[in-house]
Design an enzyme around this catalytic site. Structure first.
Site, mmCIF file in Angstrom:
data_model
loop_
_atom_site.group_PDB
_atom_site.id
_atom_site.type_symbol
_atom_site.label_atom_id
_atom_site.label_comp_id
_atom_site.label_asym_id
_atom_site.label_seq_id
_atom_site.Cartn_x
_atom_site.Cartn_y
_atom_site.Cartn_z
ATOM 1 N N ASN A 12 -14.056 3.479 -5.552
ATOM 2 C CA ASN A 12 -13.319 2.946 -6.608
ATOM 3 C C ASN A 12 -12.718 1.685 -6.451
ATOM 4 O OD1 ASN A 12 -11.258 3.174 -8.620
ATOM 5 N ND2 ASN A 12 -9.683 4.442 -7.616
ATOM 6 N N TRP A 13 -13.411 0.819 -7.378
ATOM 7 C CA TRP A 13 -12.615 -0.749 -6.948
ATOM 8 C C TRP A 13 -11.450 -1.024 -7.353
ATOM 9 C CZ3 TRP A 13 -17.754 -4.200 -8.261
ATOM 10 C CH2 TRP A 13 -18.628 -3.702 -7.131
ATOM 11 N N LYS A 14 -11.069 -0.179 -8.442
ATOM 12 C CA LYS A 14 -9.589 -0.318 -8.937
ATOM 13 C C LYS A 14 -9.744 -1.869 -9.569
ATOM 14 C CE LYS A 14 -7.452 2.542 -5.726
ATOM 15 N NZ LYS A 14 -6.233 3.087 -5.093
ATOM 16 N N HIS A 99 -7.151 9.509 -12.358
ATOM 17 C CA HIS A 99 -6.510 8.979 -11.217
ATOM 18 C C HIS A 99 -5.105 8.775 -11.070
ATOM 19 C CE1 HIS A 99 -5.852 6.163 -8.054
ATOM 20 N NE2 HIS A 99 -7.024 6.532 -7.510
ATOM 21 N N GLU A 101 -2.941 6.612 -10.076
ATOM 22 C CA GLU A 101 -2.656 5.310 -10.743
ATOM 23 C C GLU A 101 -2.564 5.583 -12.295
ATOM 24 O OE1 GLU A 101 -5.231 2.760 -8.541
ATOM 25 O OE2 GLU A 101 -4.070 3.489 -6.660
ATOM 26 N N GLU A 171 -6.614 14.083 -3.951
ATOM 27 C CA GLU A 171 -6.218 12.789 -3.297
ATOM 28 C C GLU A 171 -4.631 12.885 -3.425
ATOM 29 O OE1 GLU A 171 -8.933 9.115 -4.108
ATOM 30 O OE2 GLU A 171 -7.792 9.214 -5.862
ATOM 31 N N GLY A 177 -4.159 4.126 -0.371
ATOM 32 C CA GLY A 177 -3.570 2.802 -0.220
ATOM 33 C C GLY A 177 -2.469 2.496 0.944
ATOM 34 N N SER A 217 -7.070 6.533 1.631
ATOM 35 C CA SER A 217 -7.169 5.935 2.928
ATOM 36 C C SER A 217 -8.375 6.363 3.752
ATOM 37 C CB SER A 217 -5.998 5.919 3.809
ATOM 38 O OG SER A 217 -4.853 5.375 3.175
ATOM 39 N N GLY A 238 -11.262 3.938 -1.793
ATOM 40 C CA GLY A 238 -10.541 2.668 -2.491
ATOM 41 C C GLY A 238 -10.663 1.629 -1.857
ATOM 42 N N GLY A 239 -9.849 1.104 -1.113
ATOM 43 C CA GLY A 239 -9.791 -0.235 0.006
ATOM 44 C C GLY A 239 -10.984 -0.274 0.798
HETATM 45 P P1 PGA Z 1 -7.629 4.158 -0.828
HETATM 46 O O1 PGA Z 1 -7.667 4.494 -2.410
HETATM 47 O O2 PGA Z 1 -8.804 4.727 -0.135
HETATM 48 O O3 PGA Z 1 -7.607 2.760 -0.734
HETATM 49 O O4 PGA Z 1 -6.575 4.913 -0.242
HETATM 50 C C1 PGA Z 1 -8.283 5.785 -2.891
HETATM 51 C C2 PGA Z 1 -8.094 5.900 -4.345
HETATM 52 O O5 PGA Z 1 -7.162 5.423 -4.850
HETATM 53 O O6 PGA Z 1 -9.144 6.605 -4.946
#
Ligand code: PGA
Length: 257
Positions: A12-14, A99, A101, A171, A177, A217, A238-239
């Site tokens: 997930n590149w956001k 998600h 966010e 999640e 993050g 994470s 994500g990251g």
């Molecule tokens: P993260 O994000 O790996 O940076 O914690 C995961 C996500 O939001 O899907």
């Protein structure tokens, strides 16, 4: 991970990477991954603006394309929104829905996620539905209740056949993050709660078919532990998905090349 479910790793590149950056990144990801398809299904989810560029680079490879959101209607007066058909035309096969966010910053609720889920399934897209608790909810002992209600609301009205095509991502919001990964055994326990909820809403066979990712994470050095858990079938990353060598290691489930 259970033997009869194929692992699925999604990046997930956001809101990261322009089209130019997307091309460069995917070329280096493909060279890190090599020509041999890994055991896991591998999906990258760039921003909408990079989908076309991503499609060109991954064409003919085993890497699949996902979007990070979509609207449930096929067309209409919905300024700023993207429909399932528009994604399919770009070669998208997966879509992240609900998600945290989106829920936190864009007021997305389970009812909207349920409508998107229905539309995604109808269009033939594989939805990756995110659920998870806040730190406050965890500390208040509400984790199980929170995820049970999210699953129930999102799957409301879906047939067992439809449910079997859904991928869930557990999640915990406090782990996203933050570098604070949820303990693998505890993540496995909550994924088991999700699976039990799915079984109660459908049947045991369907619940055993559904793939459940862990997200929050995930790093190249945590994935092997996470994948060793019976109820965890992959990761939403994500990251660590923004860097080619770490995402390639995660896509190989932490195994050496
Ligand atoms: P993260 O994000 O790996 O940076 O914690 C995961 C996500 O939001 O899907």
């Amino acid at each position: 991970m259970s033997n009869n479910r194929r692992a699925i790793i999604a990046g997930n590149w956001k809101m990261h990477k322009t089209t130019a950056e997307t091309r460069v990144f995917l070329q280096s990801l493909l060279s890190e991954l090599g020509p041999q398809p890994p055991e896991a299904e591998v999906v990258v989810c760039p921003p909408f603006t990079s989908l076309e560029a991503a499609r060109e680079v991954i064409k003919g490879t085993f890497v699949q394309l996902g979007a990070q959101n979509m609207h449930w209607q096929s067309h209409g007066a919905f300024t700023g929104e993207i429909s399932p058909g528009m994604l399919i035309e770009l070669g998208v096969t997966h879509v992240i829905l609900g998600h945290s966010e989106r829920r936190q910053y864009f007021a997305e609720r389970d009812e909207a996620v349920a409508r998107k889920l229905e539309a995604a399934l109808l269009a033939g897209l594989t939805p990756i539905v995110c659920v998870g608790e806040t730190l406050e909810e965890r500390e208040g002992g509400l984790t199980d209740n929170v995820v049970i209600v999210q699953v129930q609301r999102c799957l409301h009205g879906r047939t067992p056949e439809e449910v079997s095509r859904v991928v869930f991502a557990y999640e915990p919001i406090w782990a996203i993050g933050t570098g604070k990964t949820c303990d693998a055994a505890e993540a496995n326990r909550v994924c088991g709660v999700l699976r039990d909820t799915i079984a109660r809403m459908t049947d045991d066979h369907t619940a055993q078919t559904v793939r459940i990712q862990y997200g929050g994470s995930v790093k190249s050095d945590t994935i092997a532990d996470q994948m060793a858990q019976a109820n965890i079938d992959g990761a939403l990353v994500g990251g660590a998905s923004l860097e080619a060598s770490s995402f390639a290691t995660i896509a190989r489930l932490g195994r050496p090349e």
